[in-house]
Design a protein around this motif. Structure first.
Motif, mmCIF file in Angstrom:
data_model
loop_
_atom_site.group_PDB
_atom_site.id
_atom_site.type_symbol
_atom_site.label_atom_id
_atom_site.label_comp_id
_atom_site.label_asym_id
_atom_site.label_seq_id
_atom_site.Cartn_x
_atom_site.Cartn_y
_atom_site.Cartn_z
ATOM 1 N N GLY A 1 -95.935 2.813 -60.371
ATOM 2 C CA GLY A 1 -95.056 1.651 -60.502
ATOM 3 C C GLY A 1 -94.128 1.781 -61.702
ATOM 4 O O GLY A 1 -92.922 1.525 -61.611
ATOM 5 N N PHE A 2 -94.685 2.194 -62.836
ATOM 6 C CA PHE A 2 -93.845 2.381 -64.024
ATOM 7 C C PHE A 2 -92.872 3.543 -63.840
ATOM 8 O O PHE A 2 -91.738 3.485 -64.318
ATOM 9 N N MET B 1 -93.763 -7.590 -67.188
ATOM 10 C CA MET B 1 -93.983 -8.041 -65.805
ATOM 11 C C MET B 1 -94.378 -6.885 -64.889
ATOM 12 O O MET B 1 -95.204 -7.066 -63.995
ATOM 13 N N VAL B 2 -93.804 -5.706 -65.131
ATOM 14 C CA VAL B 2 -94.220 -4.540 -64.341
ATOM 15 C C VAL B 2 -95.703 -4.269 -64.585
ATOM 16 O O VAL B 2 -96.467 -4.043 -63.648
ATOM 17 N N LEU C 1 -92.124 -5.151 -57.279
ATOM 18 C CA LEU C 1 -91.650 -4.000 -58.034
ATOM 19 C C LEU C 1 -90.174 -3.747 -57.729
ATOM 20 O O LEU C 1 -89.397 -3.430 -58.619
ATOM 21 N N TRP C 2 -89.779 -3.898 -56.463
ATOM 22 C CA TRP C 2 -88.385 -3.658 -56.095
ATOM 23 C C TRP C 2 -87.450 -4.611 -56.842
ATOM 24 O O TRP C 2 -86.397 -4.215 -57.332
ATOM 25 N N MET C 3 -87.817 -5.894 -56.941
ATOM 26 C CA MET C 3 -86.991 -6.868 -57.649
ATOM 27 C C MET C 3 -86.871 -6.482 -59.124
ATOM 28 O O MET C 3 -85.776 -6.506 -59.685
ATOM 29 N N LEU C 4 -87.956 -6.089 -59.737
ATOM 30 C CA LEU C 4 -87.919 -5.684 -61.142
ATOM 31 C C LEU C 4 -87.115 -4.395 -61.315
ATOM 32 O O LEU C 4 -86.376 -4.246 -62.293
ATOM 33 N N PHE C 5 -87.257 -3.476 -60.382
ATOM 34 C CA PHE C 5 -86.490 -2.222 -60.398
ATOM 35 C C PHE C 5 -84.996 -2.523 -60.394
ATOM 36 O O PHE C 5 -84.237 -2.013 -61.225
#
Length: 177
Positions: free
Chosen positions: A131-132, A116-117, A1-5
């Motif tokens: 998460g979202f 992906m999230v 999640l951090w990478m996507l954030f």
């Protein structure tokens, strides 16, 4: 999640970092600041925004059927960064090609990162909404800082500095991938 954030943070930084400046830059750079250039600038800006969102249909298809979500995001980020640096070149044809490049990259990037999230959590997982929520905080933070940083760069060094700052932000989105 951090990478996507962080990836989405920098993508939104790039998107909003140039969005506020596009019409102003077009009038100043390609029409000598004359009010007669406003209609052309507004049409270009409107077409750019419409195509950014329309390209998501193509990008979603490419990710689903051909290269997958992660590669689509990676390729989209590289293409967007190239386009952001291209629009900093003070040539109208290069500027338009740069906008088209950004549109293509955004089409590959934007619809797939949210997917992906969603794939991080199974349906019914109570962490999914959280998460979202965190992911969308990245969007808002990137957008907020874009105006401050890219605006300051444009004020201090000229319009192209805003576009280069956005391009650097897009390159930073690749760090975590």
């Amino acid at each position: 999640l951090w990478m996507l954030f962080m990836t989405e943070f920098w993508e939104r930084f790039a998107f909003y970092g140039i969005r506020w400046a596009l019409a102003l830059y077009i009038v100043a750079q390609f029409h000598g600041g004359a009010a007669t250039g406003e209609a052309s600038a507004n049409q270009t800006y409107g077409a750019y925004l419409a195509l950014v969102y329309a390209a998501a249909i193509f990008g979603g298809y490419v990710a689903d059927k051909i290269i997958g979500y992660q590669r689509s995001i990676l390729v989209g980020a590289v293409i967007m960064a190239a386009g952001l640096f291209m629009i900093a070149i003070p040539d109208e044809n290069m500027f338009k090609l740069g906008l088209a490049t950004i549109i293509a990259g955004n089409g590959l990037f934007k619809p797939n990162i949210s997917t992906m999230v969603g794939k991080l959590y199974v349906q019914g997982d109570e962490r999914r909404d959280s998460g979202f929520t965190l992911f969308y905080m990245g969007i808002n933070l990137g957008a907020m800082l874009a105006g401050v940083i890219c605006g300051a760069a444009a004020t201090a060094y000229g319009w192209q500095a805003a576009f280069v700052s956005a391009g650097i932000g897009m390159l930073l989105s690749l760090v975590g991938q």
